[in-house]
Design an enzyme around this catalytic site. Structure first.
Site, PDB file in Angstrom:
ATOM      1  N   GLN A   1      41.898  -3.632  15.682  1.00 15.09           N
ATOM      2  CA  GLN A   1      41.602  -2.254  15.600  1.00 15.09           C
ATOM      3  C   GLN A   1      39.210  -2.366  15.493  1.00 15.09           C
ATOM      4  O   GLN A   1      39.534  -0.593  15.811  1.00 15.09           O
ATOM      5  CB  GLN A   1      41.857  -2.212  13.659  1.00 15.09           C
ATOM      6  CG  GLN A   1      43.045  -2.680  13.210  1.00 15.09           C
ATOM      7  CD  GLN A   1      43.604  -1.416  13.618  1.00 15.09           C
ATOM      8  OE1 GLN A   1      43.114   0.061  14.164  1.00 15.09           O
ATOM      9  NE2 GLN A   1      45.156  -1.986  14.413  1.00 15.09           N
TER      10      GLN A   1
ATOM     11  N   GLY B   1      32.643 -11.111  23.666  1.00 14.83           N
ATOM     12  CA  GLY B   1      32.165  -9.437  24.115  1.00 14.83           C
ATOM     13  C   GLY B   1      33.400  -8.923  24.727  1.00 14.83           C
ATOM     14  O   GLY B   1      33.290  -7.939  25.406  1.00 14.83           O
ATOM     15  N   SER B   2      34.622  -8.604  23.483  1.00 17.53           N
ATOM     16  CA  SER B   2      35.601  -7.759  23.735  1.00 17.53           C
ATOM     17  C   SER B   2      35.349  -6.836  23.570  1.00 17.53           C
ATOM     18  O   SER B   2      35.742  -5.468  23.941  1.00 17.53           O
ATOM     19  CB  SER B   2      36.301  -8.678  23.267  1.00 17.53           C
ATOM     20  OG  SER B   2      36.687  -8.927  21.722  1.00 17.53           O
TER      21      SER B   2
ATOM     22  N   THR C   1      20.512  -2.629   8.466  1.00 17.83           N
ATOM     23  CA  THR C   1      19.406  -2.910   7.911  1.00 17.83           C
ATOM     24  C   THR C   1      19.549  -3.749   7.923  1.00 17.83           C
ATOM     25  O   THR C   1      19.656  -5.167   8.321  1.00 17.83           O
ATOM     26  CB  THR C   1      19.801  -2.663   6.950  1.00 17.83           C
ATOM     27  OG1 THR C   1      20.778  -3.129   5.893  1.00 17.83           O
ATOM     28  CG2 THR C   1      20.283  -0.767   6.898  1.00 17.83           C
TER      29      THR C   1
ATOM     30  N   MET D   1      24.755 -12.864  17.062  1.00 18.60           N
ATOM     31  CA  MET D   1      24.750 -13.629  16.064  1.00 18.60           C
ATOM     32  C   MET D   1      23.467 -13.846  15.946  1.00 18.60           C
ATOM     33  O   MET D   1      22.463 -15.607  15.214  1.00 18.60           O
ATOM     34  CB  MET D   1      25.516 -15.097  16.574  1.00 18.60           C
ATOM     35  CG  MET D   1      26.737 -15.273  17.444  1.00 18.60           C
ATOM     36  SD  MET D   1      27.674 -14.430  15.502  1.00 18.60           S
ATOM     37  CE  MET D   1      28.140 -15.475  14.916  1.00 18.60           C
ATOM     38  N   ARG D   2      22.587 -12.940  15.543  1.00 20.54           N
ATOM     39  CA  ARG D   2      21.504 -13.012  15.082  1.00 20.54           C
ATOM     40  C   ARG D   2      21.257 -12.115  14.028  1.00 20.54           C
ATOM     41  O   ARG D   2      21.196 -10.746  14.062  1.00 20.54           O
ATOM     42  CB  ARG D   2      20.584 -12.477  16.474  1.00 20.54           C
ATOM     43  CG  ARG D   2      20.330 -14.243  16.932  1.00 20.54           C
ATOM     44  CD  ARG D   2      19.601 -14.159  18.484  1.00 20.54           C
ATOM     45  NE  ARG D   2      19.349 -15.179  18.699  1.00 20.54           N
ATOM     46  CZ  ARG D   2      19.457 -16.712  18.749  1.00 20.54           C
ATOM     47  NH1 ARG D   2      19.025 -16.850  17.475  1.00 20.54           N
ATOM     48  NH2 ARG D   2      20.079 -18.178  18.820  1.00 20.54           N
ATOM     49  N   ILE D   3      20.164 -12.184  13.221  1.00 22.39           N
ATOM     50  CA  ILE D   3      19.518 -11.495  12.379  1.00 22.39           C
ATOM     51  C   ILE D   3      18.161 -10.345  13.303  1.00 22.39           C
ATOM     52  O   ILE D   3      17.507 -10.975  13.203  1.00 22.39           O
ATOM     53  CB  ILE D   3      19.297 -11.704  11.323  1.00 22.39           C
ATOM     54  CG1 ILE D   3      20.874 -11.903  10.027  1.00 22.39           C
ATOM     55  CG2 ILE D   3      19.017 -10.501  10.037  1.00 22.39           C
ATOM     56  CD1 ILE D   3      20.994 -12.764   8.963  1.00 22.39           C
ATOM     57  N   LEU D   4      18.072  -9.072  12.955  1.00 25.68           N
ATOM     58  CA  LEU D   4      17.410  -8.407  13.308  1.00 25.68           C
ATOM     59  C   LEU D   4      16.347  -8.015  12.514  1.00 25.68           C
ATOM     60  O   LEU D   4      16.877  -7.612  11.455  1.00 25.68           O
ATOM     61  CB  LEU D   4      17.623  -6.904  14.368  1.00 25.68           C
ATOM     62  CG  LEU D   4      18.493  -7.574  15.584  1.00 25.68           C
ATOM     63  CD1 LEU D   4      19.060  -6.360  15.969  1.00 25.68           C
ATOM     64  CD2 LEU D   4      17.830  -8.335  16.392  1.00 25.68           C
TER      65      LEU D   4
ATOM     66  N   HIS E   1      31.929  -6.298  11.964  1.00 27.58           N
ATOM     67  CA  HIS E   1      32.054  -6.802  11.597  1.00 27.58           C
ATOM     68  C   HIS E   1      33.423  -7.233  10.846  1.00 27.58           C
ATOM     69  O   HIS E   1      34.303  -6.110  10.113  1.00 27.58           O
ATOM     70  CB  HIS E   1      31.009  -6.489   9.763  1.00 27.58           C
ATOM     71  CG  HIS E   1      31.608  -8.255   9.259  1.00 27.58           C
ATOM     72  ND1 HIS E   1      31.044  -8.920   9.335  1.00 27.58           N
ATOM     73  CD2 HIS E   1      31.889  -8.233   7.879  1.00 27.58           C
ATOM     74  CE1 HIS E   1      31.514 -10.247   8.677  1.00 27.58           C
ATOM     75  NE2 HIS E   1      31.932  -9.044   7.607  1.00 27.58           N
TER      76      HIS E   1
HETATM   77  C1  GRF Z   1      33.746  -9.909  16.945  1.00 28.10           C
HETATM   78  O1  GRF Z   1      34.840 -10.143  15.217  1.00 28.10           O
HETATM   79  C2  GRF Z   1      33.565  -8.834  15.565  1.00 28.10           C
HETATM   80  O2  GRF Z   1      33.482  -8.197  14.716  1.00 28.10           O
HETATM   81  C3  GRF Z   1      32.164 -10.123  15.537  1.00 28.10           C
HETATM   82  O3  GRF Z   1      32.380 -11.220  16.578  1.00 28.10           O
HETATM   83  C4  GRF Z   1      33.090 -10.757  16.913  1.00 28.10           C
HETATM   84  C5  GRF Z   1      32.908 -11.320  18.312  1.00 28.10           C
HETATM   85  O4  GRF Z   1      33.782 -10.674  19.266  1.00 28.10           O
HETATM   86  N1  GRF Z   1      30.377  -9.324  14.237  1.00 28.10           N
HETATM   87  P1  GRF Z   1      33.761 -10.204  21.035  1.00 28.10           P
HETATM   88  O5  GRF Z   1      32.712 -11.252  21.357  1.00 28.10           O
HETATM   89  O6  GRF Z   1      33.216  -8.447  20.424  1.00 28.10           O
HETATM   90  O7  GRF Z   1      34.729 -10.595  21.400  1.00 28.10           O
END
Ligand code: GRF
Length: 200
Positions: free
Chosen positions: A172, A11-12, A140, A89-92, A108
């Site tokens: 970033q 969740g960062s 999408t 971690m799921r595709i909607l 991403h």
């Molecule tokens: C990040 O690297 C993001 O780009 C990817 O999953 C990671 C999630 O990190 N989709 P966090 O849970 O936001 O710390």
């Protein structure tokens, strides 16, 4: 604009958006943070920031449609107009996306369209690219393929391992995701074909 943030883990990115939302004059606020896992560390981080949280577990729903319907229901109950996937971690499916047309963003950790999918920092190093980075894009139904809102590049240094590169990229991510939310909330993003125009 109220934002719903979907997480699965640390969740960062959620924290970076929530912190931006808490800063004076920011044009968005967090409506709810939803995790698909009850053990996501991000849930505690969200709660400690005073944010509303919810857990929606796929295993507790009859099928994907029911799972997504629940997500939609909670987001709507919190008046969320924008949905930010942040390590979700799921595709909607397009059914869910239809509830929030042009209003779902993802981050991403690569410079899309290079390296979609998982384990992309390793793939970037193994491919030998000199630069990688991160991409905020509209979601999408096709994974990691939607119109690109913002990108940031970082060098890939010799001796990098995936975790070192991931940390450089993450810095970033935490900068451009809140910026993309701001642009969205200010109504400055226009999808034109596959590209996104940013109005001044
Ligand atoms: C990040 O690297 C993001 O780009 C990817 O999953 C990671 C999630 O990190 N989709 P966090 O849970 O936001 O710390």
């Amino acid at each position: 604009m109220r934002v719903g943030i979907l997480i699965s883990g640390r969740g960062s990115n959620m924290v970076s958006i929530a912190e931006a939302c808490a800063s004076p004059g920011f044009p968005a606020s967090v409506g709810v943070v939803i995790s698909d896992s009850p053990v996501a560390a991000g849930l505690d981080r969200a709660a400690s920031m005073g944010l509303s949280t919810a857990v929606v577990e796929p295993g507790e729903h009859a099928d994907r449609t029911a799972f997504e319907r629940k997500l939609s229901e909670i987001l709507s109950a919190h008046d969320c107009e924008l949905v930010c996937l942040a390590g979700f971690m799921r595709i909607l499916t397009s059914e869910f996306l239809a509830d929030f047309p042009g209003r779902v963003l993802n981050i991403h950790p690569s410079l899309l369209p290079s390296f979609p999918g998982l384990d992309v920092q390793r793939k970037a190093i193994e491919h030998g690219v000199r630069f990688s980075g991160c991409t905020v894009h509209f979601v999408t139904a096709e994974m990691d393929a939607g119109p690109i809102v913002l990108q940031a590049a970082v060098p890939v240094e010799s001796g990098d391992d995936p975790s070192i590169l991931a940390a450089r990229i993450l810095e970033q991510e935490h900068r451009i995701y809140p910026e993309a939310v701001r642009l969205m909330a200010e109504g400055r993003l226009q999808i034109e074909g596959r590209a996104v125009q940013i109005s001044p």
